[in-house]
Structures are given as structure tokens and as C-alpha cells.
Design a protein around this motif. Structure first.
Motif, short mmCIF file in Angstrom:
data_model
loop_
_atom_site.label_atom_id
_atom_site.label_comp_id
_atom_site.label_asym_id
_atom_site.label_seq_id
_atom_site.Cartn_x
_atom_site.Cartn_y
_atom_site.Cartn_z
N ALA A 205 -2.09 -0.08 -2.18
CA ALA A 205 -2.82 0.45 -1.03
C ALA A 205 -2.71 1.97 -1.02
O ALA A 205 -1.73 2.54 -1.52
N LEU A 206 -3.70 2.64 -0.45
CA LEU A 206 -3.70 4.11 -0.42
C LEU A 206 -2.42 4.67 0.19
O LEU A 206 -1.88 5.68 -0.28
N ALA B 82 -9.84 -0.20 -0.76
CA ALA B 82 -8.63 0.55 -1.07
C ALA B 82 -7.41 0.04 -0.32
O ALA B 82 -6.28 0.41 -0.65
N SER B 83 -7.61 -0.82 0.67
CA SER B 83 -6.48 -1.41 1.37
C SER B 83 -5.75 -2.44 0.51
O SER B 83 -4.59 -2.77 0.77
N GLY B 84 -6.45 -2.95 -0.51
CA GLY B 84 -5.91 -4.03 -1.31
C GLY B 84 -5.96 -5.37 -0.61
O GLY B 84 -5.43 -6.37 -1.11
N ASN B 85 -6.64 -5.43 0.52
CA ASN B 85 -6.69 -6.62 1.36
C ASN B 85 -7.93 -7.45 1.01
O ASN B 85 -9.06 -6.98 1.11
N SER B 86 -7.71 -8.71 0.61
CA SER B 86 -8.85 -9.56 0.24
C SER B 86 -9.77 -9.83 1.43
O SER B 86 -10.97 -10.07 1.25
N ALA B 87 -9.22 -9.77 2.65
CA ALA B 87 -10.07 -9.95 3.84
C ALA B 87 -11.09 -8.83 3.95
O ALA B 87 -12.22 -9.06 4.41
N ASP B 88 -10.71 -7.63 3.56
CA ASP B 88 -11.66 -6.52 3.56
C ASP B 88 -12.79 -6.78 2.57
O ASP B 88 -13.96 -6.49 2.84
N PRO C 216 -10.50 2.01 4.05
CA PRO C 216 -11.34 2.86 3.20
C PRO C 216 -11.87 2.11 1.97
O PRO C 216 -11.25 1.15 1.50
N VAL C 217 -13.00 2.57 1.46
CA VAL C 217 -13.66 1.94 0.32
C VAL C 217 -13.97 3.00 -0.73
O VAL C 217 -14.43 4.10 -0.40
N VAL C 218 -13.70 2.68 -1.99
CA VAL C 218 -14.07 3.55 -3.10
C VAL C 218 -15.38 3.05 -3.69
O VAL C 218 -15.48 1.89 -4.10
N LEU C 219 -16.39 3.91 -3.72
CA LEU C 219 -17.67 3.57 -4.34
C LEU C 219 -17.68 4.06 -5.78
O LEU C 219 -17.06 5.07 -6.12
#
Length: 671
Positions: free
Chosen positions: A92-93, A452-458, A534-537
Motif C-alpha cells: 500500500a502507498l 494503490a491501496s492493495g485492497n481487492s474491494a477497491d 488512490p489509483v495508478v493509471l
């Protein structure tokens, strides 16, 4: 278990204060091929001298002998001793010690590319393709991560083929990192030049998304392969006829091409994928990318006939050489509907392609000890390989080059793969027949994102957001792009159940500029509302604008400009001042060193108005730059797409090509 403090302290120290103990090479690692012994004694001294400059002088005596041993043993100096002790994976960030969130996003993506679950040869910092490297050695990794931990919002880190040249003052508007890989003076860009200068430690092969930190495991190419295979079946089957029980025969289960059997399952066919490296085949089977493993030809033939008779959907990894499969299937009268190849033929002399009738172990010995003999064996095999394919296509098999330089290297070996004009290949590339006119010319390409959270729910939430946006856009889309829209809506709806995630919580789909911008905008809004992190594009370099490659991405450009690289260069420069978080430009890619120029980007969405401004400006240019170039080449679909975009965007003004009557030209040079 490592503690978070220990991890952060290791990141911040860069090169350790104390010389670490030497490490034994992991016995179970998938080792990279030994590279060609190409340096003279004086050049080997220079290579060791170059490596030692990363370390204090008091360490030189011990390290000099160690690095010389690595160079002699592996053909490269990887600095195994300096590989960090912590588990290499995307975190995670908030786990990364940084002064700006953009730097943390880049660190996350670097670690993901080196995750053993993702990387093909992680000990050698190679992500895929046999030689697609993130860094040349572990000292470069350590220094880069240290610089990123210190980076502020008005600094830019410049990376020269893996080497962190340093942090330079810039501005908040500038990219945080600028990456170049393998950018050679043109006359020094032949395969042996790469071998030499990489061994010296002064350049590297970044492939496409390896050296730009945007590889997301096989998922990326699964999507492109799925689109390709589905449309290839649409070309050869009657309307409404199912691919179930039909055969797609190919080869290669390395980092990228593990995607083929998964894509075949999604496309509902029988996939037979040959792989000579048992470790690679077993890894893909364990990861769920292929259903069955078979290492005996009689068993393979029996299983395939059973699958045909029952119209099954199944993927089979054959541990052996694909040439044997082509030849035995012909003898057994097994009809192959689709055929291709995804071995790493961009790297034919260093393990990218293994010759038939030579064992895997013996081939690896020849690569290192008898490279000239190995080259002869490879070219003999390519001639035999092409002859077997020709036998099948004479019976109706549709064979396409999947952009791995198969036809290019086969032609150089003297195989029967040339068209009657002696210039073109007798088989199309998949870009010429499918992805070019159906996707790239309309602006559709491999848009991807990482939660970027590493969370599969995201990731689940972003899937729903993307599907909602695409369904809305499809209601207003012209007929010309309805199939592309529907294929990608189906893809994103089924993405979770297809179990595509390896490493980071990432997703890919094909979208045009409108789709990319609206999906990104919806993500940024959701981040702002606190619904997701957050999201990395990013995207694959294998896209509308990012890559100039005459035998792949731009193979359907027929105005003579497919050998130029202006588009890729303009793309990376244009993205850099329109808001990208990092940009990259490489020599080499899936079709080989000296055969392609390709660029990429990464962009962090943090929910801010600044991110909204950047995504709109950058994503618009990133796509339409390529459509404009394709339109200028007189591609009908691109001409439609750019005219449509100019109607929607008054500030876009693109030079359009006038058409010329063939009759006028036919009479000009008759003498």
C-alpha cells in the motif's frame, strides 16, 4: 516476518552502510539464461570497474572478484549480494517512506514488477520476455528507491537504462520520473550491441512495460490475446458458430505468453500451448493460467482428439517443442483452426527460442559455450517450424504473427514465409488483420489501472465504475465501434470471475480517449468521496500512439512511414508536459532490439482537482496523437475517428490526407 520499520529503514538507506554477506543463489529460482560471452578481457575489466563505482573503495577488493565471477558465470553483473531481504511485492502507498504520494506510487509499481509471482526471472530483475529488465543490477534498485523516498514535489528523478542519474530540481507540473531504456545511437543498435553494452553495464533492454514499471502480470496480454483470438475465430467461423472444440495452437508460457491459454478459455476454444521450460509451464499451471499439463506427445494427441470430439473448452500446456506439435498434428490429421507463436523471438540467440530436437539443458549450454552452433540450430528449427505451419495453412489453418518477430526471424533464416512480391510476409500480423483496423485506428487500446491501496474491494468497485461508464458511452456510440464497446463491457463484467490478478490489484480493458477520460474521471471522483483509495493509471506500450514498430503496432500503416519513430517520441514528450506522473521511452520491445521504439506513462489519481485537470489533458493527447498519425497514413478507420474527435473538440485541428486515384498513378512510371 519483516517489520514495517525494518522495511522502511532499508528503503531509506539505499546502498547499505555495512557490506552485506554474500548470498547463495536460490536453488528453486527460475534463472535467466546465461548471456553470451562477448566481452574482451579489457572490456570485462571495464564492466567490473563500472559496477564497482556504486560502492565505497574499501569494498572493491572483495566485490571485484565476486563481480568478475558473476560476469563469467552469467554474462552479466547482477550484484546478487545486494538484493534486499524483504519480500518483494506491491505494498500500500502508506507503507513506503516518502515525502510525496506520487513517489510512493512509483515505488509500488517497481516492486510489483519484481514480485516473484509476477516476474519471470526476479533474481536478475527481469520481468518478462527473457530480457525485459526493470534495472540492470540491485544497486540501481537500492539507489532508485532511496531517491524516491527523498523526492519532493518539485524534483524529477532521471533514469538512464536503470541507472538513477539523480534527482534534479523541476516543478510540480513536471513528471516525477523520466525513464529511458536502450536508447542507442542508431548504428549501434544490433543484437550483439545489446549483448556488449548491457554486459558493460551501460544500457538495458526494458521491453515495453518492464522497464517502465507498468507490467501487471499476464492479465495485460490476456486481454489483447482474448480480443485477437475472438476476432480471429470470427474471421474463420460461420456466423454464430462456436469456437468450442476448435484448436488454437501456439507456443510460449513465459511472463507475457502465459496469457494465451487463459485467453483461449475466455474465447471458448481448445488452446494447446507448447513450452520447453518445465518450470515456466508448471508455474503457469500452479497459478491457474492453464488447465492441464502434458509432457508426452501420444497423450497430447489423445487428449486433444477427446476435447475436439466433446467440443470442450480447455487449455493444455505441452512441455516440449512446438515444432513437434505442428508436425505430429499434421501427421495425425488434427485440424488447427488458429495458429500463432509467442516465444521470445525478439531474442532468438539468448534463450528466446529453443530449437527442436535439442534438449532445454543442451540449448542453454550452447547459448553460452557455442553461440554460433546454437544460432545454426535455431535457424534450422525456424525453417522446419515454418514448413510445418505451411502444411497446416494449406489445409485451411488461419496463422497470424503475434508480434514476437516469428516471421521476421524465420525470413532471416531462409524459411518459406515470404509473399510472392518478396517484400511482405505471406501471413499477416495480428495488427494488420485485427487490432490495427478494428481497435488502434479507432483509438481503442490497453488502458489499465492499479488500486494503490492493495485492497481487492477497491478493484471490485473500479470494475463496477468502469462498466457503468462503458455502458453509458455505448448508448451514444456510432455503429463502427459497437463491437469494440460490447467486447470490453463483457470483459470487465467477467474480469473478477476470470481470476486475472497476479501481484497488484490491477485491471485492463480496451478503451478510446473518451472511455479512458470518463473512466479516469469517475475514479478520481470516487477517490475524492472516499469510496476507494488512490489509483495508478497507465497502459501497455502496445497501443494506439505509444509505439512505432514496423512489424507489429504500426504494421498496418502503408504510406512508408512505419519505419519512422516520430509518433512514439512525440507521444512521450507530449505526455510529459501534459500531466503524466512518470514517462518512459525504450528501444526494443516484443519484436526486438533495434526493431521498435516504444513509450509509456504512469499517472496517479488522488481525487484532487489537479489530477482531474491532468487526466483530461494527457489522456486526450496520448490517444489522439496516434489516431492523427494513422489518419495521415490514409487508414479509413482512423480518418473516421479523428474527424469525429475534431467535431467534439473544437481546439483539435489535424491535417487530413487527400485521397489519390490509383488510375492517375498507374500511368506515371510505365517506362
Amino acid at each position: 516476518m519483516e517489520s514495517n520499520i525494518t522495511f522502511q529503514a532499508q528503503i531509506q538507506q539505499g546502498i547499505p552502510k555495512q557490506l552485506p554477506q554474500a548470498k547463495p543463489y536460490p536453488a528453486d529460482a527460475n534463472r535467466a539464461p546465461k548471456r553470451k560471452d562477448i566481452l574482451s578481457s579489457a572490456e570485462k575489466q571495464l564492466a567490473v570497474r563500472n559496477a564497482l563505482r556504486y560502492f565505497p573503495k574499501e569494498w572493491h577488493k572483495e566485490l571485484a572478484h565476486e563481480f568478475a565471477h558473476e560476469l563469467n558465470e552469467f554474462g552479466r553483473i547482477y550484484m546478487y549480494r545486494f538484493k534486499p531481504n524483504y519480500l518483494m511485492k506491491a505494498r500500500a502507498l502508506s507503507d513506503y517512506p516518502t515525502k510525496c504520494q506520487q513517489a510512493a506510487a512509483i515505488m509500488l509499481m517497481i516492486d510489483n514488477n519484481l514480485d516473484p509471482a509476477v516476474a519471470q526471472h526476479p533474481e536478475e530483475l527481469i520481468t518478462y520476455g527473457g530480457n525485459g529488465a526493470v534495472f540492470q543490477n540491485w544497486a540501481q534498485y537500492l539507489l532508485t528507491m532511496k531517491y524516491l523516498s527523498e523526492m519532493e514535489k518539485d524534483q524529477t528523478l532521471h533514469l538512464y537504462s536503470g541507472h538513477p542519474m539523480g534527482l534534479f530540481p523541476s516543478s510540480e507540473e513536471a513528471p516525477r520520473v523520466v525513464v529511458t531504456n536502450g536508447m542507442m545511437i542508431p548504428n549501434y543498435s544490433k543484437p550483439d550491441d545489446w549483448e556488449k553494452f548491457n554486459a558493460l553495464g551501460v544500457t538495458q533492454y526494458g521491453q515495453m512495460t518492464a522497464g517502465s514499471f507498468m507490467y501487471i502480470g499476464p492479465q495485460g496480454i490476456v486481454h489483447g490475446t482474448t480480443i485477437t483470438v475472438m476476432n480471429a475465430f470470427r474471421k474463420v467461423l460461420n456466423k454464430g458458430e462456436s469456437p468450442a472444440g476448435k484448436i488454437f495452437l501456439t507456443a510460449g508460457l513465459g511472463g507475457m505468453s502465459g496469457a494465451q491459454p487463459k485467453a483461449g478459455n475466455i474465447a471458448n476454444c481448445i488452446t494447446v500451448c507448447a513450452e520447453v521450460n518445465p518450470k515456466a509451464a508448471i508455474k503457469r499451471h500452479q497459478q491457474g493460467w492453464v488447465d492441464e499439463l502434458i509432457d508426452d506427445m501420444d497423450s497430447l494427441i489423445e487428449r486433444v482428439k477427446e476435447a475436439q470430439a466433446k467440443s470442450q473448452v480447455v487449455s493444455i500446456a505441452y512441455i516440449g517443442n512446438v515444432v513437434d506439435v505442428w508436425e505430429n498434428f499434421y501427421e495425425q490429421d488434427i485440424f488447427v483452426h488458429l495458429g500463432s507463436d509467442q516465444t521470445s523471438l525478439h531474442n532468438p540467440w539468448s534463450g528466446g527460442y529453443y530449437p527442436v530436437d535439442v534438449s532445454y539443458e543442451e540449448s542453454n549450454r550452447l547459448i553460452r559455450e557455442e553461440p554460433d552452433a546454437f544460432k545454426v540450430k535455431v535457424q534450422e528449427s525456424l525453417r522446419r517450424h515454418a514448413a510445418a505451419v505451411n502444411n497446416h495453412t494449406a489445409k485451411g489453418t488461419y496463422f497470424f504473427d503475434y508480434g514476437n518477430a516469428f516471421l521476421l526471424e524465420a525470413s532471416r533464416a531462409g524459411a518459406d514465409v515470404m509473399a510472392e512480391n518478396g517484400i511482405d510476409f505471406k501471413y499477416p500480423s495480428y495488427v494488420q488483420d485485427i487490432l490495427g483496423p478494428m481497435c488502434f485506428d479507432y483509438g481503442f487500446g490497453p488502458f489499465r489501472w492499479v488500486c494503490a491501496s492493495g485492497n481487492s474491494a477497491d478493484l471490485d468497485k473500479t470494475d463496477l465504475i468502469a462498466a457503468k461508464v462503458l455502458n453509458k458511452i455505448m448508448q451514444e456510440s456510432p455503429e463502427e465501434i459497437q463491437q469494440q464497446m460490447q467486447d470490453n463491457i463483457t470483459w470487465i463484467n467477467d474480469a473478477k470471475q476470470n481470476q486475472l490478478v497476479v501481484g497488484s490489484q490491477a485491471r485492463i480493458l480496451y478503451a478510446d480517449a473518451q472511455g479512458r477520460m470518463e473512466i479516469a474521471q469517475a475514479f478520481n471522483d470516487a477517490i475524492n468521496r472516499g469510496e476507494i483509495g488512490p489509483v495508478v493509471l497507465g497502459r501497455d506500450h502496445h497501443d494506439v500512439s505509444g509505439t512505432d514498430s514496423p512489424f507489429r503496432e504500426t504494421s498496418n500503416i502503408y504510406d512508408g512511414s512505419r519505419f519512422t519513430a516520430d509518433m512514439a517520441i512525440h507521444n512521450v514528450i507530449g505526455d510529459s508536459f501534459r500531466g503524466a506522473t512518470w514517462v518512459s521511452i525504450h528501444n526494443g520491445g516484443g519484436v526486438g532490439w533495434g526493431e521498435v521504439t516504444n513509450g509509456g506513462f504512469g499517472m496517479l489519481l488522488d481525487g484532487s482537482p489537479d489530477a482531474e485537470r491532468r487526466l483530461k489533458t494527457m489522456l486526450f493527447f496520448d490517444v489522439n496523437n496516434g489516431i492523427a498519425r494513422r489518419s495521415w497514413a490514409r487508414n479509413k478507420e482512423a480518418n473516421f475517428a479523428i474527424k469525429r474527435e475534431m467535431e467534439r473538440t473544437p481546439k483539435l485541428k489535424v491535417t487530413l490526407a487527400n485521397q489519390v486515384d490509383n488510375e492517375l498513378l498507374d500511368e506515371l512510371f510505365n517506362n
